[in-house]
Design a protein around this motif. Structure first.
Motif, PDB file in Angstrom:
ATOM      1  N   SER A 164     -32.153 -24.156 101.452  1.00 63.67           N
ATOM      2  CA  SER A 164     -30.946 -25.056 101.902  1.00 63.67           C
ATOM      3  C   SER A 164     -30.647 -25.613 100.518  1.00 63.67           C
ATOM      4  O   SER A 164     -29.404 -25.505  99.981  1.00 63.67           O
ATOM      5  N   ILE A 167     -29.985 -23.151  97.302  1.00 61.81           N
ATOM      6  CA  ILE A 167     -28.980 -22.271  97.603  1.00 61.81           C
ATOM      7  C   ILE A 167     -27.692 -22.990  97.569  1.00 61.81           C
ATOM      8  O   ILE A 167     -26.687 -22.508  96.976  1.00 61.81           O
ATOM      9  N   GLN A 168     -27.555 -24.229  98.115  1.00 60.47           N
ATOM     10  CA  GLN A 168     -26.162 -25.107  98.064  1.00 60.47           C
ATOM     11  C   GLN A 168     -25.841 -25.112  96.552  1.00 60.47           C
ATOM     12  O   GLN A 168     -24.730 -25.284  96.272  1.00 60.47           O
ATOM     13  N   LEU A 171     -24.897 -21.823  94.984  1.00 58.93           N
ATOM     14  CA  LEU A 171     -23.378 -21.528  95.434  1.00 58.93           C
ATOM     15  C   LEU A 171     -22.331 -22.490  94.722  1.00 58.93           C
ATOM     16  O   LEU A 171     -21.268 -22.092  94.419  1.00 58.93           O
ATOM     17  N   ASN A 177     -19.101 -22.994  97.519  1.00 61.01           N
ATOM     18  CA  ASN A 177     -19.853 -23.586  98.493  1.00 61.01           C
ATOM     19  C   ASN A 177     -19.044 -23.744  99.571  1.00 61.01           C
ATOM     20  O   ASN A 177     -19.418 -24.438 100.650  1.00 61.01           O
ATOM     21  N   ILE A 180     -20.819 -22.727 102.556  1.00 62.86           N
ATOM     22  CA  ILE A 180     -22.031 -23.806 102.831  1.00 62.86           C
ATOM     23  C   ILE A 180     -21.314 -24.559 103.841  1.00 62.86           C
ATOM     24  O   ILE A 180     -22.036 -25.189 105.043  1.00 62.86           O
ATOM     25  N   GLU A 224     -26.982 -18.508 104.882  1.00 67.55           N
ATOM     26  CA  GLU A 224     -27.024 -18.422 103.563  1.00 67.55           C
ATOM     27  C   GLU A 224     -27.849 -16.902 102.837  1.00 67.55           C
ATOM     28  O   GLU A 224     -27.225 -16.540 101.740  1.00 67.55           O
ATOM     29  N   TYR A 227     -25.207 -14.257 103.076  1.00 69.87           N
ATOM     30  CA  TYR A 227     -24.294 -14.345 102.371  1.00 69.87           C
ATOM     31  C   TYR A 227     -24.566 -13.915 101.036  1.00 69.87           C
ATOM     32  O   TYR A 227     -23.752 -12.917 100.063  1.00 69.87           O
TER      33      TYR A 227
END
Length: 484
Positions: A164, A167-168, A171, A177, A180, A224, A227
């Protein structure tokens, strides 16, 4: 003739002023495009932990204390390391996006998964031997036993950080984001009914509350994955590759310096809470201090959004080779964040005691919080400045320097001064807080000086060298980056 020249000069000044306003407006939109989704996601993530704490608090007061112990010490410690180490992803992905090397972003993301997964696995003893650790630092046996039991339930939860957090940042670096923020809002929305189902309907108690926390957190990670793997990042995700296993040592080095930088900040506040627990009236002291820290933490979520925005903007512009844009972005970031900090500064001053009653019915605790409201207000104001400067450092890859600054300012100045004022004088909790502010203020002044003295043209060159070192040629044409 002179009148004509004067008229032209006045018109030129107005044009420059208009250009400046337009530049500030354009830069502000770029900042908020990153900061707003980041704030939403962090507030929702923090909210799921608070909701779980509330459910456990209605199960047992001992379990509430045990949960608070695990969350304040163990989870904050591990989260700090992983958050810091993940900021290496933020640095590399942001600079790669700015340089148009978007295919490298997926490789950097996979490298961060490898590094963070191995790191977290080495840190598991913190949770496995929770009871022994809490007894070692002097906690009561009943609270230590409860904390040790709950810490085992935290293990499936903490592994979501590996994905998490990284990936945040991946992105966020490519301005995607908002997904997110949406997934985080959904995570928070499903967490409450899940907690109600497991704790009350199925009567599962503490395991039910912790199971709901893990399930909702992994809902975010799965969303995520869908996506990214579903084709919504076609330019930055080219699939899994063995290239992710190459050049891991320099990535680990950058990650470790980032981890130390962030962890020193997060643990600073945890140590101060522990100091408050050894006051003469420990129950009131630690309750009041914790309430102030909760208020401070909620506001800090906004500051972390600006930290992310600072990192993305600086990294993107360094990747593009535009040192002038870096300087201007830093000025707008600091100005915007400081205005928000001043708003909350006034709010805390005006509603100091009233804010306490959201957390307690004890007048003694509320009076202590009211007594701390001025110091809380200054802490909130400083929150609006130093995270932006930390974000600037992350964007430029200067984490090692900031880690040293944090070590000196927090642990060689803030904590010793706080302990001295808290125990030697009659200030007690207020003395601890004054020490904390002293450490943060020293850190802020140092970071301001560092930022002012940084040669951004040199940082552009360093960013170019870093990207060249890690570069792998793609079989796909790179898109033209015109999002900013």
């Amino acid at each position: 003739m002179d009148d004509g020249i004067e008229t032209k000069l006045i018109r030129h000044e107005h044009e420059e002023e208009g250009d400046l306003k337009q530049r500030i407006w354009v830069e502000s939109k770029k900042i908020w495009r990153v900061a707003l989704p980041s704030v939403i996601s962090r507030v929702c993530a923090f909210g799921t932990i608070v909701v779980t704490q509330s459910f456990i608090g209605h199960i047992s007061s001992i379990d509430l204390a045990g949960y608070a112990l695990v969350q304040t010490l163990s989870v904050r410690f591990v989260n700090g390391i992983l958050l810091g180490m993940s900021s290496a992803t933020e640095t590399l992905c942001g600079q790669a996006f700015g340089a148009g090397q978007t295919h490298m972003m997926g490789i950097y993301l996979q490298r961060s998964w490898i590094v963070d997964f191995i790191t977290l696995t080495f840190l598991l003893p913190v949770f496995i031997f929770g009871t022994q650790i809490y007894k070692l630092i002097g906690e009561e046996d009943s609270i230590a036993n409860s904390g040790g039991y709950i810490s085992l339930w935290f293990i499936p939860f903490i592994y979501n950080f590996v994905f998490s957090l990284t990936i945040q940042m991946y992105l966020q670096a490519q301005l995607k984001n908002m997904i997110i923020a949406l997934l985080s809002a959904l995570q928070f929305a499903i967490h409450i009914p899940l907690s109600l189902l497991f704790v009350y309907k199925l009567n599962m108690g503490v395991p039910g509350a912790m199971l709901a926390l893990s399930m909702s957190s992994w809902f975010l990670v799965i969303g995520e994955f869908v996506y990214i793997f579903g084709g919504w990042c076609p330019h930055s995700w080219k699939g899994f590759t063995v290239a992710a296993f190459k050049d891991l040592v320099p990535v680990v080095k950058l990650s470790l310096s980032s981890g130390v930088m962030v962890c020193l900040e997060l643990w600073y506040y945890a140590v101060l809470v522990l100091l408050a627990g050894y006051m003469s009236d420990a129950e009131v002291a630690i309750s009041a201090f914790s309430i102030c820290q909760n208020i401070n933490s909620w506001e800090f979520m906004i500051s972390l959004g600006f930290l992310g925005a600072a990192c993305v903007r600086v990294a993107n512009e360094l990747g593009r080779g535009n040192a002038k844009a870096v300087r201007f972005s830093i000025q707008v970031l600091l100005g915007t964040s400081t205005v928000i900090g001043l708003f909350f500064f006034v709010l805390c001053l005006a509603f100091g005691k009233k804010l306490a009653y959201f957390f307690t019915d004890d007048d003694r605790v509320a009076d202590t919080v009211a007594d701390l409201s001025l110091l809380l207000s200054f802490s909130v104001l400083l929150n609006s400045i130093y995270p932006v400067l930390s974000g600037v450092a992350v964007g430029a890859g200067l984490q090692s320097a900031v880690a040293i600054v944090n070590l000196v300012c927090f642990y060689l100045i803030g904590i010793p001064v706080g302990a001295l004022l808290g125990y030697v004088t009659t200030l007690e909790v207020k003395g601890i807080w004054l020490g904390m502010i002293g450490g943060v203020l020293t850190q802020t002044i140092t970071l301001v000086y560092m930022t002012w003295r940084t040669d951004w043209d040199d940082q552009v060159e360093r960013a170019s060298q870093r990207l060249t070192r890690f570069y792998f040629k793609s079989d796909y044409p790179e898109p033209i980056s015109n999002n900013l």
